[in-house]
Design a protein around this motif. Structure first.
Motif, short mmCIF file in Angstrom:
data_model
loop_
_atom_site.label_atom_id
_atom_site.label_comp_id
_atom_site.label_asym_id
_atom_site.label_seq_id
_atom_site.Cartn_x
_atom_site.Cartn_y
_atom_site.Cartn_z
N ALA A 21 0.83 -1.21 0.00
CA ALA A 21 0.00 0.00 0.00
C ALA A 21 0.86 1.25 0.00
N GLU A 22 0.52 2.18 -0.88
CA GLU A 22 1.21 3.47 -0.92
C GLU A 22 0.42 4.54 -0.17
N HIS A 23 -0.89 4.55 -0.33
CA HIS A 23 -1.74 5.56 0.31
C HIS A 23 -2.30 4.99 1.60
N ARG A 24 -1.89 5.60 2.72
CA ARG A 24 -2.28 5.07 4.04
C ARG A 24 -3.38 5.95 4.63
N ARG A 25 -4.62 5.75 4.16
CA ARG A 25 -5.74 6.60 4.57
C ARG A 25 -6.59 6.00 5.67
N TRP A 26 -6.34 4.76 6.05
CA TRP A 26 -7.14 4.12 7.10
C TRP A 26 -6.52 4.44 8.46
N GLY A 27 -6.84 5.62 8.98
CA GLY A 27 -6.34 6.01 10.29
C GLY A 27 -7.17 5.40 11.41
N PHE A 28 -7.01 5.94 12.62
CA PHE A 28 -7.70 5.39 13.79
C PHE A 28 -9.19 5.28 13.56
N TYR A 29 -9.83 6.38 13.11
CA TYR A 29 -11.28 6.35 13.03
C TYR A 29 -11.79 5.34 12.01
N SER A 30 -11.14 5.26 10.84
CA SER A 30 -11.61 4.33 9.81
C SER A 30 -11.51 2.88 10.28
N ARG A 252 1.65 1.98 13.42
CA ARG A 252 1.22 0.90 14.30
C ARG A 252 0.30 1.40 15.40
N ARG A 253 0.51 2.62 15.86
CA ARG A 253 -0.32 3.16 16.94
C ARG A 253 -1.79 3.26 16.52
N SER A 254 -2.03 3.60 15.26
CA SER A 254 -3.40 3.68 14.75
C SER A 254 -4.07 2.31 14.85
#
Length: 491
Positions: A21-30, A252-254
């Motif tokens: 994956a290049e685009h890391r858009r799945w943060g904590f909320y997702s 990793r924290r997310s």
């Protein structure tokens, strides 16, 4: 697609959907919302109350849920961290232990489980559509009186509607799915909140938690342990392929934070609310109702019915997308990357789920218990092998680029790691026997743990002195500090 393949990569192993994956858009909320979508389902609603049936009291059920979901949280982090670090989906992660071609074995096993339940969950979601249709158009009752391949005309129309809506989520791949999950899970909490207030008001705020239960055949201690094990097994599919989602996490924290709030906190809260509503229905209707759609259907308001039925249909679609849609899309793409993309894999899975007429599967105890139960028993051994290989044998050092090369550290023998296959065979047999043979009913709830433990021990024992593993670990470890970036960049 060939023009976009990086130099040295094989079209038999690579496409853009399987790539790191290049685009890391799945943060904590997702990721947190993803867990809400997975848990806020009809299955999640009935699971907690269902544990009373094995002979436990209220506090014992609650404690078993807490212990079980904490175990799930810890195990889910293993899959999540691996996905976040490597950036690859489950079938590509499986190449590390099973080989570049051999990974199709664990991928297709997971896909078969997912496709069967994909169809079944879609059909269950269509039940809410039928309730809405009959409430608004009572004349449609005539469409329920015929039968074609085991389902009525109205049943077919409801099923096809839910089936088609899920295909809309393929439009932009995982990004569309992320946006859907961001609101689907929280929406169910709103309706559940309204439902619990409604039931408590109707019950005069007097609720008994002495739910109708069964007898603990082998004692309360066994029933308590079984409840813990069943809680873990409930999440056994996503324990394998949570990396399909965590690969898009920025850090990793997310993953850790989303898992903490989405699993122990959210799961326990939703379970408590589910039990409260179920217990309250006895006070209001004179019996325990375990189906929230039925509860909503008893409310004398068309708007309440519409809100509840639509929400629970969305909830069912939510868990279907998370647990049963994304996985086979990647798993089938892994079989033939040159021709099958994520979108095409999802379409193939949806078509198979349509032609198997899932209501006939669901209504057949033989199919559900033997076919799906047997396949489900295989998930534990796969988890044990993949995780012990990644964390113990390789200590999280992976040459990600070699996962897409014809000749590399993960080619083994013609693309197959026979040690992993052997470990799987040795552990799968007792796992399936324990899960399906009535003589082992005492151990049946623990089949996932038995399979995972045997597979992990066997794979570690026969692979710990493997020189090819040592070489790949040394090469990957040496490259990581040199690049100054996480392994997903080492291609």
């Amino acid at each position: 697609m060939a023009e976009s393949i990086p130099a040295g990569y094989s079209p038999r192993l690579y496409n853009e959907d399987l790539a790191p994956a290049e685009h890391r858009r799945w943060g904590f909320y997702s990721l947190f919302a993803m867990w809400m979508s997975d848990i806020h389902s009809l299955g999640g609603y009935t699971f907690a109350a269902g544990l009373f049936a094995i002979g436990l009291g209220a506090w014992q059920v609650f404690l078993a849920l807490v212990v079980g979901i904490v175990i799930v949280f810890l195990l889910m982090n293993l899959s999540g961290y691996a996905g976040q670090k490597t950036g690859v989906p489950y079938p590509v992660l499986a190449r590390i232990s099973f080989g570049t071609i051999g990974a199709n074995l664990p991928a297709l096993i997971r896909a078969l489980v997912a496709i069967a339940w994909y169809g079944i969950q879609t059909w269950l979601a269509s039940r809410a559509v039928i309730i809405i249709a009959l409430k608004i158009w009572p004349g449609a009752q005539g469409l329920t009186e015929n039968n074609f391949l085991g389902e009525s005309t109205l049943g077919w129309l409801g099923f096809l509607l839910m089936w088609a809506l899920q295909l809309v989520l393929l439009r932009n791949g995982m990004d569309t799915i992320r946006r859907f999950q961001d609101w689907a899970g929280p929406a169910v909490w709103v309706v559940m909140g309204l439902l619990v207030v409604y039931i408590l008001l109707k019950a005069g705020w007097k609720v008994s938690f002495e739910l109708q239960g069964g007898t603990a055949t082998w004692g309360v201690g066994h029933a308590f342990a079984a409840a813990i094990a069943l809680t873990v097994t409930y999440f056994s599919t996503l324990l394998l392929n949570f990396c399909d989602f965590s690969r898009f996490a920025p850090d990793r924290r997310s993953v850790w934070s989303a898992n903490l709030w989405g699993l122990p906190v959210n799961f326990i809260a939703f379970s408590v609310v589910s039990v409260v509503v179920t217990a309250g229905t006895y006070q209001v209707y004179g019996k325990h109702i375990y189906d929230p759609v039925e509860i909503v259907g008893r409310i004398d308001s068309v708007w309440a019915l519409l809100l509840g039925a639509v929400t629970f249909a969305v909830a069912t679609l939510g868990i279907n997308v998370v647990a049963n849609f994304v996985s086979p899309a990647y798993d089938l793409a892994n079989v033939w990357p040159e021709k099958i993309t994520f979108k095409r894999g999802g379409l193939i899975a949806a078509l198979i789920a349509l032609v198997i007429t899932p209501w006939n599967l669901f209504n057949s105890p033989l199919v559900v218990n033997l076919f799906l139960g047997g396949l489900g028993a295989l998930l534990g051994p796969l988890f044990g092998i993949i995780m012990v290989d990644y964390y113990v044998l390789r200590r999280q050092h992976v040459a990600v680029g070699d996962l897409f090369r014809e000749r590399g550290y993960y080619t083994y023998r013609n693309g197959w790691n026979l040690k992993a296959v052997g470990s799987f065979a040795v552990s799968a047999v007792p796992a399936v026997i324990v899960a399906l043979v009535p003589a082992f009913d005492y151990l049946a709830p623990f089949s996932w743990f038995i399979g995972a433990a045997i597979a992990a021990v066997v794979h570690w024992a026969i692979s710990r002195h493997d020189t090819s593993i040592a070489e790949s670990v040394a090469a990957a470890a040496a490259a990581e500090p040199a690049a100054g970036r996480p392994p997903e960049a080492l291609i």
